[in-house]
Write a protein that holds these residues in place. Structure first.
Motif, PDB file in Angstrom:
ATOM      1  N   MET A   1     -54.285  17.287  20.736  1.00 26.28           N
ATOM      2  CA  MET A   1     -55.647  16.998  21.170  1.00 26.28           C
ATOM      3  C   MET A   1     -56.098  15.662  20.601  1.00 26.28           C
ATOM      4  N   ASP A  29     -58.797  23.999  26.295  1.00 26.81           N
ATOM      5  CA  ASP A  29     -58.604  22.564  26.120  1.00 26.81           C
ATOM      6  C   ASP A  29     -58.108  21.948  27.424  1.00 26.81           C
ATOM      7  N   ARG A  37     -61.965  15.226  22.270  1.00 23.72           N
ATOM      8  CA  ARG A  37     -61.427  16.541  22.596  1.00 23.72           C
ATOM      9  C   ARG A  37     -62.258  17.051  23.764  1.00 23.72           C
ATOM     10  N   VAL A  39     -63.027  20.006  26.482  1.00 20.29           N
ATOM     11  CA  VAL A  39     -62.814  21.434  26.683  1.00 20.29           C
ATOM     12  C   VAL A  39     -63.578  21.916  27.909  1.00 20.29           C
TER      13      VAL A  39
END
Length: 307
Positions: A1, A29, A37, A39
């Protein structure tokens, strides 16, 4: 990530957003992203994407406030995701999830896809002005200072091509200075093929810019052929224009020379397990091939052509 935010911290962050607070949700994710990151959050009422960036990176010149403002503008233009929340104190931008498939470089070989990409770019470019400007010549200067100040590694002969970079700068500014709202970072994965249109995502480096930078950067980042670049430029402008093709090709070279330093900064500062040096060298070698190519001087002349 991309951004090292732990799962417990992520859960607490999402609970701080009124739209998600205390609600049952499934979190997954998403691939990609070297500075975030990302999501996907599925709830009973909707599906969202949280772009979690943490502290903004001064080294890379990312303006998160501009990213938010321009993401809203892109949605108003009809080509970006809806924006549901922005919490700069938490480093999170909450947007709607766009149903579709992220493009890959190989997808550009599909008949009609280049024209659809051009159409989406025109839609973005015709939308509300962004709150900031983007100029790779200025950004490259800033990146070079970051590299120098921090002693980061760069290609040994990088500065040998500074004169040709300046030649492009002079040729482009002598011919046209009009700007439009641009994404400026359109690698294939930042196009999402929906059932009715191609969406454009990720506005970290967005700003008002020469539309030919957008087209030239697509050419290079999506690894298109010169024939595909010509198809893209022709589809965008509605007819074949020699000076616009030359401009897009030169701006593609500008993008690669500048993004080389982005890779060098990441190579020297990022903790991610990613080969940023190889990423940088791919772009550097593409730029050098154009700087030293047999038609470089002709391209500089063609920018001023009166088709």
């Amino acid at each position: 990530m991309a951004y090292r935010l732990g799962d417990a911290a992520l859960d607490a962050l999402l609970d701080a957003l009124p739209l998600l607070s205390g609600r049952p949700r499934r979190v997954e994710d998403l691939p990609g992203g070297l500075t975030n990151r990302n999501v996907k959050i599925t709830t009973a009422d909707g599906v969202y994407v949280a772009r979690c960036s943490g502290p903004s990176s001064d080294l890379l010149g990312i303006d998160r406030d501009a990213e938010f403002h321009n993401s809203v503008a892109a949605h108003r233009a009809g080509v970006g995701a809806p924006v549901w929340d922005y919490r700069p104190d938490l480093g999170v931008l909450l947007i709607g999830y766009l149903e579709g498939d992220a493009l890959r470089d190989t997808d550009f070989a599909r008949p009609g896809l280049v024209a659809k990409v051009a159409q989406s770019c025109r839609k973005l470019h015709a939308g509300p002005r962004f709150c900031n400007d983007f100029d790779m010549f200025a950004l490259q200067t800033g990146y070079l200072k970051v590299v120098t100040d921090n002693g980061f590694r760069i290609p040994a002969d990088y500065l040998d091509h500074a004169g040709r970079f300046d030649d492009i700068r002079r040729a482009l500014r002598a011919a046209d200075t009009a700007t439009v709202p641009c994404n400026n970072d359109l690698l294939a994965a930042n196009f999402v093929q929906g059932p009715e249109q191609i969406w454009i995502i990720d506005y970290e480096y967005s700003g008002n810019n020469d539309p030919c930078f957008e087209l030239g950067n697509i050419w290079r980042e999506c690894r298109l052929s010169l024939d595909q670049l010509e198809e893209l430029v022709t589809a965008y402008y509605g007819r074949s224009l020699r000076h616009k093709l030359a401009r897009a090709r030169l701006q593609g070279t500008v993008s690669q020379y500048g993004w080389t330093l982005w890779g060098c900064i990441q190579n020297g500062s990022s903790e991610l397990e990613f080969d940023f040096w190889e990423w940088a060298m791919q772009r550097y070698e593409a730029a050098v091939a154009e700087f030293t190519g047999p038609d470089f001087s002709q391209l500089l002349d063609d920018v001023a052509a009166a088709d």
